[in-house]
Design a protein around this motif. Structure first.
Motif, PDB file in Angstrom:
ATOM      1  N   GLY A   7     -52.426  60.993 -39.028  1.00  0.00           N
ATOM      2  CA  GLY A   7     -51.920  60.958 -37.659  1.00  0.00           C
ATOM      3  C   GLY A   7     -52.195  59.624 -36.980  1.00  0.00           C
ATOM      4  O   GLY A   7     -51.277  59.013 -36.415  1.00  0.00           O
ATOM      5  N   ILE A   8     -53.431  59.140 -37.044  1.00  0.00           N
ATOM      6  CA  ILE A   8     -53.759  57.874 -36.373  1.00  0.00           C
ATOM      7  C   ILE A   8     -52.990  56.720 -37.008  1.00  0.00           C
ATOM      8  O   ILE A   8     -52.472  55.840 -36.315  1.00  0.00           O
ATOM      9  CB  ILE A   8     -55.296  57.620 -36.370  1.00  0.00           C
TER      10      ILE A   8
ATOM     11  N   GLY B 155     -56.609  61.162 -41.433  1.00  0.00           N
ATOM     12  CA  GLY B 155     -56.237  59.816 -40.984  1.00  0.00           C
ATOM     13  C   GLY B 155     -54.745  59.540 -40.954  1.00  0.00           C
ATOM     14  O   GLY B 155     -54.327  58.437 -40.587  1.00  0.00           O
TER      15      GLY B 155
ATOM     16  N   ILE C 150     -48.111  66.743 -37.880  1.00  0.00           N
ATOM     17  CA  ILE C 150     -48.376  66.780 -39.325  1.00  0.00           C
ATOM     18  C   ILE C 150     -48.208  68.244 -39.724  1.00  0.00           C
ATOM     19  O   ILE C 150     -48.977  69.105 -39.272  1.00  0.00           O
ATOM     20  CB  ILE C 150     -49.809  66.306 -39.662  1.00  0.00           C
TER      21      ILE C 150
ATOM     22  N   GLY D 264     -56.331  65.802 -40.388  1.00  0.00           N
ATOM     23  CA  GLY D 264     -57.736  65.423 -40.380  1.00  0.00           C
ATOM     24  C   GLY D 264     -58.094  64.421 -41.465  1.00  0.00           C
ATOM     25  O   GLY D 264     -59.261  64.258 -41.808  1.00  0.00           O
TER      26      GLY D 264
ATOM     27  N   ILE E 146     -45.229  63.651 -32.324  1.00  0.00           N
ATOM     28  CA  ILE E 146     -45.639  63.673 -33.741  1.00  0.00           C
ATOM     29  C   ILE E 146     -46.204  65.042 -34.099  1.00  0.00           C
ATOM     30  O   ILE E 146     -46.841  65.698 -33.265  1.00  0.00           O
ATOM     31  CB  ILE E 146     -46.697  62.579 -34.032  1.00  0.00           C
TER      32      ILE E 146
ATOM     33  N   ASN F 136     -55.061  70.092 -26.231  1.00  0.00           N
ATOM     34  CA  ASN F 136     -54.919  69.496 -27.568  1.00  0.00           C
ATOM     35  C   ASN F 136     -55.881  68.310 -27.713  1.00  0.00           C
ATOM     36  O   ASN F 136     -55.472  67.146 -27.765  1.00  0.00           O
ATOM     37  CB  ASN F 136     -53.468  69.081 -27.803  1.00  0.00           C
TER      38      ASN F 136
ATOM     39  N   ARG G 237     -57.735  56.688 -29.376  1.00  0.00           N
ATOM     40  CA  ARG G 237     -58.219  55.750 -30.396  1.00  0.00           C
ATOM     41  C   ARG G 237     -57.142  54.725 -30.755  1.00  0.00           C
ATOM     42  O   ARG G 237     -57.432  53.571 -31.059  1.00  0.00           O
ATOM     43  CB  ARG G 237     -58.652  56.541 -31.637  1.00  0.00           C
TER      44      ARG G 237
ATOM     45  N   HIS H 278     -57.667  62.685 -28.624  1.00  0.00           N
ATOM     46  CA  HIS H 278     -58.617  61.749 -29.250  1.00  0.00           C
ATOM     47  C   HIS H 278     -57.881  60.706 -30.097  1.00  0.00           C
ATOM     48  O   HIS H 278     -58.174  59.504 -30.028  1.00  0.00           O
ATOM     49  CB  HIS H 278     -59.608  62.528 -30.115  1.00  0.00           C
TER      50      HIS H 278
HETATM   51  C1  LIG Z   1     -52.579  65.937 -33.678  1.00  0.00           C
HETATM   52  C2  LIG Z   1     -52.271  65.390 -35.067  1.00  0.00           C
HETATM   53  C3  LIG Z   1     -50.939  64.623 -35.017  1.00  0.00           C
HETATM   54  C4  LIG Z   1     -53.383  64.409 -35.462  1.00  0.00           C
HETATM   55  O1  LIG Z   1     -53.137  63.944 -36.770  1.00  0.00           O
HETATM   56  P1  LIG Z   1     -54.296  64.051 -37.897  1.00  0.00           P
HETATM   57  O2  LIG Z   1     -53.773  63.377 -39.106  1.00  0.00           O
HETATM   58  O3  LIG Z   1     -54.702  65.467 -38.028  1.00  0.00           O
HETATM   59  O4  LIG Z   1     -55.454  63.218 -37.214  1.00  0.00           O
HETATM   60  P2  LIG Z   1     -56.400  62.102 -37.873  1.00  0.00           P
HETATM   61  O5  LIG Z   1     -56.938  62.624 -39.160  1.00  0.00           O
HETATM   62  O6  LIG Z   1     -55.688  60.799 -37.900  1.00  0.00           O
HETATM   63  O7  LIG Z   1     -57.559  61.981 -36.774  1.00  0.00           O
HETATM   64  C5  LIG Z   1     -58.202  63.138 -36.300  1.00  0.00           C
HETATM   65  C6  LIG Z   1     -59.282  62.698 -35.315  1.00  0.00           C
HETATM   66  O8  LIG Z   1     -59.467  63.746 -34.359  1.00  0.00           O
HETATM   67  C7  LIG Z   1     -60.845  64.130 -34.354  1.00  0.00           C
HETATM   68  N1  LIG Z   1     -60.837  65.554 -34.047  1.00  0.00           N
HETATM   69  C8  LIG Z   1     -60.595  66.589 -34.874  1.00  0.00           C
HETATM   70  N2  LIG Z   1     -60.626  67.747 -34.183  1.00  0.00           N
HETATM   71  C9  LIG Z   1     -60.884  67.411 -32.889  1.00  0.00           C
HETATM   72  C10 LIG Z   1     -61.018  68.160 -31.692  1.00  0.00           C
HETATM   73  N3  LIG Z   1     -60.889  69.494 -31.681  1.00  0.00           N
HETATM   74  N4  LIG Z   1     -61.264  67.489 -30.532  1.00  0.00           N
HETATM   75  C11 LIG Z   1     -61.390  66.144 -30.515  1.00  0.00           C
HETATM   76  N5  LIG Z   1     -61.253  65.385 -31.629  1.00  0.00           N
HETATM   77  C12 LIG Z   1     -61.008  66.016 -32.803  1.00  0.00           C
HETATM   78  C13 LIG Z   1     -61.335  63.763 -35.732  1.00  0.00           C
HETATM   79  O9  LIG Z   1     -62.741  63.617 -35.741  1.00  0.00           O
HETATM   80  C14 LIG Z   1     -60.602  62.443 -35.957  1.00  0.00           C
HETATM   81  O10 LIG Z   1     -61.200  61.431 -35.213  1.00  0.00           O
HETATM   82  P3  LIG Z   1     -62.023  60.214 -35.881  1.00  0.00           P
HETATM   83  O11 LIG Z   1     -61.186  59.711 -37.011  1.00  0.00           O
HETATM   84  O12 LIG Z   1     -62.194  59.229 -34.764  1.00  0.00           O
HETATM   85  O13 LIG Z   1     -63.298  60.835 -36.351  1.00  0.00           O
HETATM   86  C15 LIG Z   1     -52.195  66.545 -36.123  1.00  0.00           C
HETATM   87  O14 LIG Z   1     -53.455  67.140 -36.255  1.00  0.00           O
HETATM   88  C16 LIG Z   1     -51.138  67.598 -35.790  1.00  0.00           C
HETATM   89  O15 LIG Z   1     -49.973  67.394 -36.076  1.00  0.00           O
HETATM   90  N6  LIG Z   1     -51.554  68.741 -35.205  1.00  0.00           N
HETATM   91  C17 LIG Z   1     -50.646  69.871 -34.935  1.00  0.00           C
HETATM   92  C18 LIG Z   1     -49.447  69.517 -34.022  1.00  0.00           C
HETATM   93  C19 LIG Z   1     -49.859  68.668 -32.836  1.00  0.00           C
HETATM   94  O16 LIG Z   1     -50.849  68.922 -32.178  1.00  0.00           O
HETATM   95  N7  LIG Z   1     -49.038  67.629 -32.557  1.00  0.00           N
HETATM   96  C20 LIG Z   1     -49.285  66.745 -31.440  1.00  0.00           C
HETATM   97  C21 LIG Z   1     -48.528  67.201 -30.250  1.00  0.00           C
HETATM   98  S1  LIG Z   1     -48.885  66.135 -28.842  1.00  0.00           S
END
Ligand SMILES: CC(C)(COP(=O)(O)OP(=O)(O)OC[C@H]1O[C@@H](n2cnc3c(N)ncnc32)[C@H](O)[C@@H]1OP(=O)(O)O)[C@@H](O)C(=O)NCCC(=O)NCCS
Length: 209
Positions: A128-129, A126, A117, A124, A115, A156, A165, A161
């Motif tokens: 992704g989750i 919600g 975003i 950040g 995945i 990452n 979750r 996280h």
């Molecule tokens: C990883 C990814 C898919 C997550 O999706 P998202 O929509 O950003 O994540 P969400 O908003 O659903 O949730 C983020 C959670 O991470 C937590 N978080 C944010 N930064 C963090 C960090 N550096 N370390 C740990 N947790 C972290 C947030 O507090 C939140 O947790 P909570 O809801 O329990 O408080 C997205 O950020 C992304 O695409 N990143 C770039 C590409 C990538 O990394 N892809 C995954 C490859 S495996």
């Protein structure tokens, strides 16, 4: 036994999540967005070097590959179901895909998910989750898989996280399992089993209540 045809990445049904996320099959029309998202620094950091042209992007994301892979565009926003993604309709914000290891094998117990975003302002919040949980529900409840895996880089921490979750557990660290930006990197191999899904789903329902 005849070799089954490898499905086209966008040749499948959409998946509708319970709230404000919908996963629809990727099409040619998504390629400009894909090219832009894949060049975003956060995506490049954890998803690898981006394609350099629309044609390269098309070959990587729309051509049937060696393994069957089903690709979805993540739509987020007001889907008319009372979700919280914001007014003004839904928009495309990223991509999620699943693959299965043994084309044509009746013992199709295993699926893997990737995945990203791509729109920075949608991270950040919600999406992704919600997307990961929606995909898990689909794979366990509609596709009947036994295990789903995912393998984020060790660095990452946000992705790890989110996956924990959603219900994934760490199986182990795969040393130098990826080669990114000129160096070998370790990845976490994470999985969730079919009998762990009901509790993970209940946590999802409780959080939504
Ligand atoms: C990883 C990814 C898919 C997550 O999706 P998202 O929509 O950003 O994540 P969400 O908003 O659903 O949730 C983020 C959670 O991470 C937590 N978080 C944010 N930064 C963090 C960090 N550096 N370390 C740990 N947790 C972290 C947030 O507090 C939140 O947790 P909570 O809801 O329990 O408080 C997205 O950020 C992304 O695409 N990143 C770039 C590409 C990538 O990394 N892809 C995954 C490859 S495996």
């Amino acid at each position: 036994m005849p070799t089954p045809a490898i499905p086209a990445p966008g040749d499948h049904e959409p998946i509708t999540g319970p709230l404000d996320v919908r996963l629809r099959p990727i099409t040619e029309a998504d390629l400009p967005d894909m090219l832009r998202w894949l060049a975003d620094p956060e995506v490049v950091r954890f998803y690898g070097s981006p394609p350099e042209s629309l044609e390269e992007c098309r070959q990587q994301y729309l051509e049937p590959g060696v393994n069957p892979c089903w690709r979805f565009i993540i739509e987020w926003g007001d889907l008319g179901r009372g979700g919280g993604g914001g007014a003004g309709g839904a928009r495309s914000v990223g991509e999620v895909q699943y693959w299965r290891r043994y084309p044509g094998d009746e013992y199709l117990w295993d699926a893997g998910v990737d995945i990203f975003i791509g729109e920075p302002d949608a991270r950040g919040r919600g999406v992704g989750i919600e997307t990961v949980r929606t995909m898990l529900r689909y794979l366990f409840e509609e596709k009947g898989v036994h295990r789903v895996t995912i393998d984020p880089e060790v660095a990452n921490t946000r992705a790890i996280h989110v996956y924990e979750r959603a219900g994934f557990r760490l199986d182990g660290v795969l040393r130098h399992h990826a080669f990114e930006h000129g160096e070998y990197v370790d990845t976490h191999f994470m999985s969730i089993l079919e009998d762990e899904w009901p509790a993970a789903k209940q946590r999802w329902l409780d959080e939504r209540a």
